[in-house]
Design a protein around this motif. Sequence first.
Motif, short mmCIF file in Angstrom:
data_model
loop_
_atom_site.label_atom_id
_atom_site.label_comp_id
_atom_site.label_asym_id
_atom_site.label_seq_id
_atom_site.Cartn_x
_atom_site.Cartn_y
_atom_site.Cartn_z
N HIS A 2 -31.69 -19.51 135.13
CA HIS A 2 -30.94 -19.67 136.45
C HIS A 2 -32.32 -20.05 137.51
CE1 HIS A 2 -26.94 -19.32 135.21
NE2 HIS A 2 -27.39 -17.95 134.37
N ASN A 40 -36.56 -19.09 138.60
CA ASN A 40 -37.81 -18.23 138.51
C ASN A 40 -37.45 -16.94 139.04
OD1 ASN A 40 -38.87 -20.40 137.00
ND2 ASN A 40 -40.04 -21.16 138.75
N ASP A 41 -38.33 -16.05 138.59
CA ASP A 41 -38.25 -14.76 139.32
C ASP A 41 -37.00 -14.05 139.38
OD1 ASP A 41 -41.08 -14.92 139.83
OD2 ASP A 41 -40.44 -16.06 141.65
N GLN A 42 -36.29 -14.08 138.30
CA GLN A 42 -35.04 -13.25 138.17
C GLN A 42 -35.05 -11.85 137.30
OE1 GLN A 42 -31.87 -14.49 139.15
NE2 GLN A 42 -33.24 -15.92 140.32
N ILE A 50 -32.62 -9.14 135.21
CA ILE A 50 -31.51 -8.92 134.65
C ILE A 50 -31.42 -7.39 134.16
CG2 ILE A 50 -30.33 -9.54 132.52
CD1 ILE A 50 -31.91 -12.18 132.47
N VAL A 73 -38.99 -13.99 134.18
CA VAL A 73 -37.72 -13.15 133.92
C VAL A 73 -38.12 -11.55 133.75
CG1 VAL A 73 -35.64 -12.80 132.34
CG2 VAL A 73 -36.27 -15.14 132.91
N THR A 114 -36.94 -5.80 143.56
CA THR A 114 -35.41 -5.42 143.17
C THR A 114 -34.62 -5.09 144.34
OG1 THR A 114 -36.06 -3.34 142.45
CG2 THR A 114 -35.88 -5.01 140.88
#
Length: 160
Positions: A2, A4-6, A8, A34, A62
Motif C-alpha cells: 500500500h 512505502n514506509d508502512q 504492520i 515495510v 510508529t
Amino acid sequence: MHGNDQAIGSDIGCSLSATLAASSIAQTARVANVQLVVNAFHGHAHNRMCQLQYHPLYLPGTGLEDFETCEHVFSSSNATAALIRHASYFHYIQYLDLHFSQWDADKYAELSTLLLFRLVRQLIWFQVASSLTTTSRLSGSSPQTWQNLMHIVRCIQMKP
C-alpha cells in the motif's frame, strides 16, 4: 503493498519478519521499507531483544499506534455470540452487520475526541520537555516548580 514506509502489527511480527524475508515478495517489501512490529500488548510477553527490535514503543515513526485495532474489533463482537448463537444464517449475518455498522458509527463519533486528546497530550508533553530543559539549567529550582511538572506528567498519562 500500500505504499512505502508502512508498519504492520501482528502478535508474532518478529517471526513473520523471517517469513517475509524468505518469501517471494521479500525484495518488494525491502524496497517499500515495510516494517513488521509486534502489537503493543502482546509485545510485553516477548523477550527483551525482540521488544527492542519489534515493539512499537521503541520504533521511531510508529507514533501512538498500538496495532491492536483488530483485537479491539473482534473483542467487541464477542458480545454478539449469546444473541446469535441460535439464530438463522440470515439473522446471524444481519446482526453481525448491524453490530459492525454501529461499531463504525461509534468510533467515527469518538474520533474527534480522540484526536483532540492526543493533540493536547502532545502539546503538554512538549511543554514538559521544554520546562525540564529550562529547569535543568536552573540551580536550586523551587519545590513548586517540580510539583507543577509532576502534575503535567500525570495529566499526560490520562486516557480519554
